[in-house]
Design an enzyme around this catalytic site. Structure first.
Site, short mmCIF file in Angstrom:
data_model
loop_
_atom_site.label_atom_id
_atom_site.label_comp_id
_atom_site.label_asym_id
_atom_site.label_seq_id
_atom_site.Cartn_x
_atom_site.Cartn_y
_atom_site.Cartn_z
N ASP A 9 0.87 -1.17 0.00
CA ASP A 9 0.00 0.00 0.00
C ASP A 9 0.91 1.22 0.00
OD1 ASP A 9 -2.47 1.52 0.37
OD2 ASP A 9 -1.75 1.83 2.42
N ASP A 11 -0.24 5.18 0.85
CA ASP A 11 -0.55 6.15 1.91
C ASP A 11 -0.69 5.43 3.25
OD1 ASP A 11 -1.79 8.88 0.34
OD2 ASP A 11 -1.78 7.01 -0.78
N ASP A 172 -1.65 -1.02 5.84
CA ASP A 172 -1.91 -0.41 7.15
C ASP A 172 -3.38 -0.43 7.53
OD1 ASP A 172 -2.47 1.52 5.04
OD2 ASP A 172 -2.67 3.02 6.62
#
Length: 226
Positions: A9, A11, A172
Site C-alpha cells: 500500500d 498512503d 496499514d
C-alpha cells in the site's frame, strides 16, 4: 510456496501523506466557504480512495455523500490543489527505504497497490525517489474497482507473474487485509498508518510488523538487529 513478490500500500504504509492530503482538502473547503479540518480528522477519512475522502470531508460522515453538484465541484477543486501539493509535505516512515533496498537486493519483485489514482501515484513515487523499486504500480483507477475488492491485488500478481500464494501484501488498514486475503494473498499490517480510526490490532490479518525494514528482515530470514 515461497514468497517471491511483495505488494505495498502507499498512503500510511510507505509514506505519511496526510499533510499533503489535508492541505488539499482544506484548500478545497476554503474555496467552498466551509470550515477546515484537522490533519487527524483527514487521516480518518483516508483509505477508500479520493472519492470517499472528498465526500467525507464535505459531509463529516464516513458514509454520507454530498449532492452530485457539490461533489463534482469539490472533486475538481481538490484535484487541482492536490496536483500541486502532492509530495510537498509527505515523509517516509522509519525503515521504509531500508526495507525496500533489502527486498530489492534480495531479489523480491515489488509492486505498489494503492487506492490513490494513478495520476497522483506515479508523480509521488518519482518525487520521493522510490519509483525505481517497483516493477508494477496499480492505482485506484487502474482496475474497475478499488481495495477492499481483491481485483487490484489479483491484477498486480498477474502483472508480476506470480501466484497468489507467492505474494505478500504489506499495508496499514482493513482495506489492504480484505483485498489481499480475498485474493488468496497473505497480508501483514503496520501499526502506524491510516485505518479509518481503528487499531490494526483489532483487524484480522496474517501478521503485524513494526516497520517495513522488520518485514524485509523477516522475509529474508535474518535476525533483526536489537
Amino acid at each position: 510456496m515461497t514468497i517471491q513478490a511483495v505488494l505495498f500500500d502507499l498512503d500510511g504504509t510507505l509514506l505519511h501523506t496526510v499533510p499533503d492530503l489535508a492541505a488539499a482538502v482544506n484548500a478545497m473547503l476554503v474555496d467552498l466557504g466551509k470550515p477546515v479540518l484537522s490533519e487527524e480528522t483527514v487521516a480518518v477519512y483516508v483509505g477508500k480512495g479520493a472519492e470517499n475522502l472528498v465526500n467525507r470531508s464535505l459531509t463529516g460522515s464516513m458514509t454520507e455523500k454530498a449532492s452530485p453538484e457539490l461533489y463534482a465541484q469539490a472533486m475538481a477543486n481538490w484535484q487541482n490543489h492536490y496536483t500541486h501539493i502532492n509530495g510537498n509535505h509527505s515523509v517516509f516512515y522509519d525503515g521504509v527505504k531500508e526495507g525496500l533496498a533489502l527486498l530489492k537486493q534480495a531479489g523480491f519483485k515489488l509492486a505498489v497497490v494503492t487506492n490513490k489514482p494513478e495520476r497522483f501515484t506515479h508523480p509521488l513515487l518519482e518525487r520521493t525517489g522510490i519509483a525505481h523499486y517497483f516493477e508494477v504500480v496499480v492505482g485506484g483507477d487502474t482496475c474497475p474497482v478499488k481495495k477492499p475488492d481483491p481485483m487490484p491485488v489479483q491484477h498486480a500478481c498477474r502483472l508480476l507473474g506470480v501466484e497468489a500464494a507467492q505474494a505478500l501484501m504489506i499495508g496499514d488498514s482493513v482495506n489492504d487485509a480484505l483485498s489481499a486475503n480475498n485474493a488468496g494473498v497473505e497480508c501483514w499490517l503496520l501499526p502506524y498508518g491510516y485505518n479509518e480510526g481503528r487499531s490494526v490490532y483489532e483487524t484480522q490479518c496474517d501478521g503485524i510488523v513494526n516497520t517495513i525494514e522488520e518485514a524485509a528482515q523477516r522475509l529474508i530470514g535474518t535476525r533483526i538487529p536489537q
